[in-house]
Enzyme design. Structure first.
Site, short mmCIF file in Angstrom:
data_model
loop_
_atom_site.label_atom_id
_atom_site.label_comp_id
_atom_site.label_asym_id
_atom_site.label_seq_id
_atom_site.Cartn_x
_atom_site.Cartn_y
_atom_site.Cartn_z
N CYS A 222 -4.01 -5.23 -31.41
CA CYS A 222 -4.58 -4.04 -30.77
C CYS A 222 -4.26 -2.85 -31.67
O CYS A 222 -4.05 -3.02 -32.87
CB CYS A 222 -4.08 -3.85 -29.33
SG CYS A 222 -2.33 -3.42 -29.18
N ARG B 90 -1.58 -3.81 -24.93
CA ARG B 90 -2.46 -4.98 -24.80
C ARG B 90 -2.02 -6.20 -25.60
O ARG B 90 -1.92 -7.31 -25.05
CB ARG B 90 -3.89 -4.62 -25.19
CG ARG B 90 -4.54 -3.65 -24.25
CD ARG B 90 -5.86 -3.16 -24.77
NE ARG B 90 -5.62 -2.27 -25.91
CZ ARG B 90 -6.58 -1.70 -26.62
NH1 ARG B 90 -7.85 -1.94 -26.34
NH2 ARG B 90 -6.29 -0.88 -27.61
N ASP C 291 -7.94 -0.21 -23.13
CA ASP C 291 -6.58 0.24 -23.40
C ASP C 291 -6.04 0.99 -22.19
O ASP C 291 -6.58 2.03 -21.81
CB ASP C 291 -6.58 1.16 -24.63
CG ASP C 291 -5.18 1.46 -25.14
OD1 ASP C 291 -4.19 1.08 -24.47
OD2 ASP C 291 -5.09 2.07 -26.21
#
Length: 155
Positions: free
Chosen positions: A9, A15, A122
């Protein structure tokens, strides 16, 4: 022999770290341990940062301790060590492939590899519900991914 899966990420505090810890947990619970190894990194990560409080809290609700996680910046050698690289978004995947076109055969988005079509949003800066939503999206996709990895290994 299990695969080495790297989740990517941006900052490696939400994440991708959640994905690696969730994948380990799902593998252990659903597939009797399996043999896959999971790690994570961020394309713009600052080294050594703790996971965000929301990510830690969301996984703690499921009995998963994300507190030991420390962020890592993606490095070229990670590409060579990984059998599969799963990004959270299409822009992450494109960034990797522009920088490292030779990785095309092993870089996919989580959603695409799970047979779904949307990026993992996100949750950074959001409330606990945003982190729960990300956790739940990741868990659903990862269950499919692990099932497919196990099936591929058996054939």
């Amino acid at each position: 022999m299990g695969k080495k899966v790297l989740f990517i990420c941006t900052g490696n505090t939400c994440r991708s770290s959640m994905a690696a810890f969730l994948a380990r947990d799902i593998q252990e619970r659903e597939f009797a341990g399996g043999g896959h190894l999971f790690d994570s990194a961020g394309l713009l990560a600052a080294e050594g940062m703790a996971a965000s409080a929301g990510a830690v809290a969301a996984l703690a609700e499921w009995g998963i301790d994300l507190a030991p996680h420390r962020s890592k910046l993606f490095q070229r050698e990670m590409l060579d060590k990984a059998d599969l690289i799963l990004t959270m978004t299409e822009p992450h995947r494109r960034w990797l492939l522009e920088a490292l076109p030779e990785a095309a055969a092993k870089v996919f988005t989580v959603a695409a590899f799970a047979g779904e079509g949307k990026d993992i949003a996100d949750p950074f800066g959001g409330d606990l519900d945003a982190y729960r939503h990300t956790r739940d999206e990741l868990a659903a996709a990862l269950a499919k991914i692990l099932k497919n990895l196990i099936k591929t290994e058996e054939s």
